[in-house]
Design a protein around this motif. Structure first.
Motif, PDB file in Angstrom:
ATOM      1  N   ARG A  81      38.050  -7.798   1.233  1.00 49.42           N
ATOM      2  CA  ARG A  81      38.939  -9.086   1.667  1.00 49.42           C
ATOM      3  C   ARG A  81      38.120  -9.778   2.241  1.00 49.42           C
ATOM      4  NH1 ARG A  81      44.952  -6.395   2.216  1.00 49.42           N
ATOM      5  NH2 ARG A  81      45.194  -6.141  -0.448  1.00 49.42           N
ATOM      6  N   TYR A  82      37.529  -9.392   3.311  1.00 43.73           N
ATOM      7  CA  TYR A  82      36.926 -10.280   4.860  1.00 43.73           C
ATOM      8  C   TYR A  82      35.352 -10.545   3.884  1.00 43.73           C
ATOM      9  CZ  TYR A  82      34.765 -11.611   8.962  1.00 43.73           C
ATOM     10  OH  TYR A  82      33.520 -12.434   9.533  1.00 43.73           O
ATOM     11  N   LEU A  83      34.738 -10.145   2.953  1.00 43.94           N
ATOM     12  CA  LEU A  83      33.496 -10.499   2.623  1.00 43.94           C
ATOM     13  C   LEU A  83      33.983 -10.891   1.702  1.00 43.94           C
ATOM     14  CD1 LEU A  83      30.768  -9.361   2.225  1.00 43.94           C
ATOM     15  CD2 LEU A  83      31.263  -8.209   0.415  1.00 43.94           C
ATOM     16  N   ASP A  84      35.013 -11.846   0.852  1.00 45.23           N
ATOM     17  CA  ASP A  84      35.611 -12.716  -0.127  1.00 45.23           C
ATOM     18  C   ASP A  84      35.347 -13.563   0.627  1.00 45.23           C
ATOM     19  OD1 ASP A  84      35.372 -10.730  -2.322  1.00 45.23           O
ATOM     20  OD2 ASP A  84      37.445 -10.055  -2.203  1.00 45.23           O
ATOM     21  N   ALA A  85      36.000 -14.133   2.098  1.00 42.64           N
ATOM     22  CA  ALA A  85      36.372 -14.663   2.583  1.00 42.64           C
ATOM     23  C   ALA A  85      34.897 -15.380   3.486  1.00 42.64           C
ATOM     24  CB  ALA A  85      38.061 -14.851   3.657  1.00 42.64           C
ATOM     25  N   THR A  86      33.933 -14.913   3.992  1.00 42.71           N
ATOM     26  CA  THR A  86      33.226 -15.330   4.845  1.00 42.71           C
ATOM     27  C   THR A  86      32.332 -15.850   4.279  1.00 42.71           C
ATOM     28  OG1 THR A  86      32.517 -14.614   7.274  1.00 42.71           O
ATOM     29  CG2 THR A  86      31.955 -13.110   5.466  1.00 42.71           C
ATOM     30  N   GLU A  87      30.868 -16.432   5.075  1.00 41.21           N
ATOM     31  CA  GLU A  87      30.329 -16.633   4.695  1.00 41.21           C
ATOM     32  C   GLU A  87      29.239 -15.719   4.693  1.00 41.21           C
ATOM     33  OE1 GLU A  87      28.397 -20.575   6.363  1.00 41.21           O
ATOM     34  OE2 GLU A  87      30.288 -21.125   5.955  1.00 41.21           O
ATOM     35  N   ALA A  88      28.418 -15.029   3.848  1.00 41.93           N
ATOM     36  CA  ALA A  88      27.024 -14.268   3.552  1.00 41.93           C
ATOM     37  C   ALA A  88      26.685 -15.106   2.882  1.00 41.93           C
ATOM     38  CB  ALA A  88      27.478 -12.984   3.198  1.00 41.93           C
ATOM     39  N   ASP A  89      24.571 -14.785   3.808  1.00 39.93           N
ATOM     40  CA  ASP A  89      23.413 -14.984   2.475  1.00 39.93           C
ATOM     41  C   ASP A  89      22.345 -14.286   2.017  1.00 39.93           C
ATOM     42  OD1 ASP A  89      22.227 -15.182   5.242  1.00 39.93           O
ATOM     43  OD2 ASP A  89      22.614 -17.666   4.861  1.00 39.93           O
ATOM     44  N   ALA A  90      21.061 -14.893   2.460  1.00 33.18           N
ATOM     45  CA  ALA A  90      20.542 -13.898   1.605  1.00 33.18           C
ATOM     46  C   ALA A  90      19.466 -13.480   3.156  1.00 33.18           C
ATOM     47  CB  ALA A  90      19.406 -14.535   1.353  1.00 33.18           C
ATOM     48  N   ARG A  91      20.252 -13.795   4.466  1.00 32.96           N
ATOM     49  CA  ARG A  91      19.413 -13.368   5.320  1.00 32.96           C
ATOM     50  C   ARG A  91      20.406 -12.647   6.081  1.00 32.96           C
ATOM     51  NH1 ARG A  91      18.516 -17.189   9.769  1.00 32.96           N
ATOM     52  NH2 ARG A  91      20.562 -18.443   9.576  1.00 32.96           N
ATOM     53  N   THR A  92      21.893 -12.280   5.036  1.00 32.52           N
ATOM     54  CA  THR A  92      23.388 -11.464   5.991  1.00 32.52           C
ATOM     55  C   THR A  92      22.844 -10.086   5.489  1.00 32.52           C
ATOM     56  OG1 THR A  92      24.322 -13.350   5.434  1.00 32.52           O
ATOM     57  CG2 THR A  92      25.413 -10.933   5.874  1.00 32.52           C
ATOM     58  N   VAL A  93      22.593  -8.843   6.442  1.00 34.30           N
ATOM     59  CA  VAL A  93      22.987  -7.429   6.664  1.00 34.30           C
ATOM     60  C   VAL A  93      23.833  -6.799   6.526  1.00 34.30           C
ATOM     61  CG1 VAL A  93      20.390  -7.473   7.082  1.00 34.30           C
ATOM     62  CG2 VAL A  93      22.154  -7.092   8.653  1.00 34.30           C
ATOM     63  N   LEU A  94      24.496  -5.817   5.828  1.00 36.21           N
ATOM     64  CA  LEU A  94      25.744  -5.574   5.546  1.00 36.21           C
ATOM     65  C   LEU A  94      25.268  -4.211   5.788  1.00 36.21           C
ATOM     66  CD1 LEU A  94      26.884  -7.967   4.053  1.00 36.21           C
ATOM     67  CD2 LEU A  94      27.838  -6.291   3.254  1.00 36.21           C
ATOM     68  N   CYS A  95      26.590  -3.374   7.187  1.00 36.41           N
ATOM     69  CA  CYS A  95      26.555  -2.172   7.327  1.00 36.41           C
ATOM     70  C   CYS A  95      27.703  -1.664   6.834  1.00 36.41           C
ATOM     71  CB  CYS A  95      25.166  -1.589   8.934  1.00 36.41           C
ATOM     72  SG  CYS A  95      24.249  -2.388   9.167  1.00 36.41           S
ATOM     73  N   VAL A  96      27.479  -0.021   5.973  1.00 38.60           N
ATOM     74  CA  VAL A  96      29.167   0.274   5.961  1.00 38.60           C
ATOM     75  C   VAL A  96      28.777   1.279   7.003  1.00 38.60           C
ATOM     76  CG1 VAL A  96      30.667   0.415   4.331  1.00 38.60           C
ATOM     77  CG2 VAL A  96      28.943  -0.825   3.660  1.00 38.60           C
TER      78      VAL A  96
END
Length: 386
Positions: free
Chosen positions: A256-271
């Motif tokens: 839900r957070y990912l759906d609502a926040t800004e993330a672009d081609a420089r963003t890194v996600l660590c799960v």
């Protein structure tokens, strides 16, 4: 120059005279890329670097000379086979340096540079175009270009519109680069070279899972210049007290957070949650977006189960190939800090085109020529990237 924007912005605010030396061209195994800068004020205080140490002393002297003469100058440095102790790059490369005086009394160049430094220091997108090769009287002229195409300063009436268009395109791509143009604004006429430095807000690192490893990853993410967010659906774990160095801590279901926040081609996600009820909805969305890096923690068994679930959710091979799992490079990491280093190493290797191979005995380039977005300033939120 924008890689040391925070300090130079302060110098401008304090009314200091200073000169700035900027890397404007590189060849071979050069340690810094175009845009890297060293500045020296009238009191002899220095900030920044153009070579990692090889020619700093000589460039420092050039800055002091520029402050005395008031003239911009371009110099080149390279390795000397005859005298290994001579001023030069012992790594074997060459760099071109533009040294520009920026006195407080300057009413032409100084306001343009001050505006560019202010934008970069405060995380506002902007591009700075400067003439770095051409007639001596034109060296150092600057144009500040904003995302909407408006600009401040002048390189010359015939050149401003062309330079603004080139700078805006590089700003949109988040790149710093040199551009060849004609003095008349076309591709003909007397050739000039522009250096366009792009400044963007810091790239984002979003860490999903408020676990022990997350604290160490937050610290190294901040060190690398990321704006770091920690997100977890469990309020007892996702607290600012547990992650004081994070820019923000969010209590929300990860997808839900990912759906609502800004993330672009420089963003890194660590799960880091390695829990299917959190991971699968999140990764299903993340792998369909053009993000810079998506990594997920877990054992190889967890990884296989994760791939099976993601395929059932409709993801194809190309999307799954973007997933870095198990996350990180093989460093033999055990502690949270070592694990964070492993993850950060993979992020840097992905961004810069490295393979994670030991350099000892390997016949591979030390410096990879891979364009990447600005924003890591290492040196700060703004980093210089060629």
């Amino acid at each position: 120059m924008l890689d040391i924007a925070a300090e130079l912005h302060r110098w401008c605010e304090e009314g200091r005279d200073f000169a700035v030396a900027t890397v404007v061209s590189v060849g071979g195994s050069a340690p810094r890329q175009p845009g890297a800068a060293l500045a020296v004020d009238a009191a002899g205080t220095a900030v920044g670097s153009v070579s990692g140490g090889c020619v700093e002393g000589a460039v420092y002297d050039l800055c002091q000379d520029a402050l005395r003469t008031g003239r911009a100058v371009r110099e080149s440095f390279g390795y000397s086979d005859e005298d290994a102790f001579a001023v030069g790059l012992t790594c074997g490369g060459t760099i071109g340096i533009l040294v520009t005086p920026v006195p407080a009394a300057d009413t032409g160049l100084r306001p343009v540079l001050a505006a560019a430094l202010s934008a970069a220091a405060h995380g506002r997108p902007a591009a700075l175009a400067r003439i770095v090769e051409g007639p001596a009287e034109l060296l150092g002229r600057a144009l500040l270009v904003r995302p909407d195409g408006s600009y401040e300063g002048s390189l010359g009436p015939a050149l401003d519109r062309t330079a603004a268009d080139e700078a805006r395109a590089l700003l949109e791509a988040g790149r710093t680069a040199t551009v060849g143009v004609g003095a008349d604004g076309g591709r003909c006429g007397e050739p000039l070279t522009l250096l366009v430095e792009s400044a963007l807000p810091p790239p984002r690192m979003i860490v999903f899972g408020a676990v022990d490893f997350a604290g160490a990853l937050v610290r190294i993410g901040k060190f690398l210049g990321y704006h770091v967010t920690v997100c977890d659906a469990r309020p007892v774990f996702a607290t600012a007290r547990r992650f004081p160095e994070a820019d923000e801590v969010v209590v929300e279901w990860p997808h839900r957070y990912l759906d609502a926040t800004e993330a672009d081609a420089r963003t890194v996600l660590c799960v880091l949650t390695h829990d299917a009820k959190f991971d699968i909805p999140l990764l299903e969305r993340a792998l369909r977006r053009p993000l810079a890096y998506v990594g997920a923690m877990g054992s190889r068994r967890t990884h296989e189960d994760r791939l099976r679930r993601l395929r059932e959710a409709g993801l194809g091979d190309l999307e799954l190939a973007r997933l870095r799992s198990p996350i990180g490079l093989d460093l033999g990491a055990r502690t949270p800090e070592e694990t964070a280093l492993s993850i950060a190493s993979e992020i840097v290797a992905t961004r810069r085109g490295g393979g994670g191979t030991p350099l000892t005995g390997a016949r591979i380039p030390i410096h990879h020529d891979v364009p990447a977005p600005l924003g890591l300033g290492p040196t700060g939120p703004i980093g210089s990237v060629a």
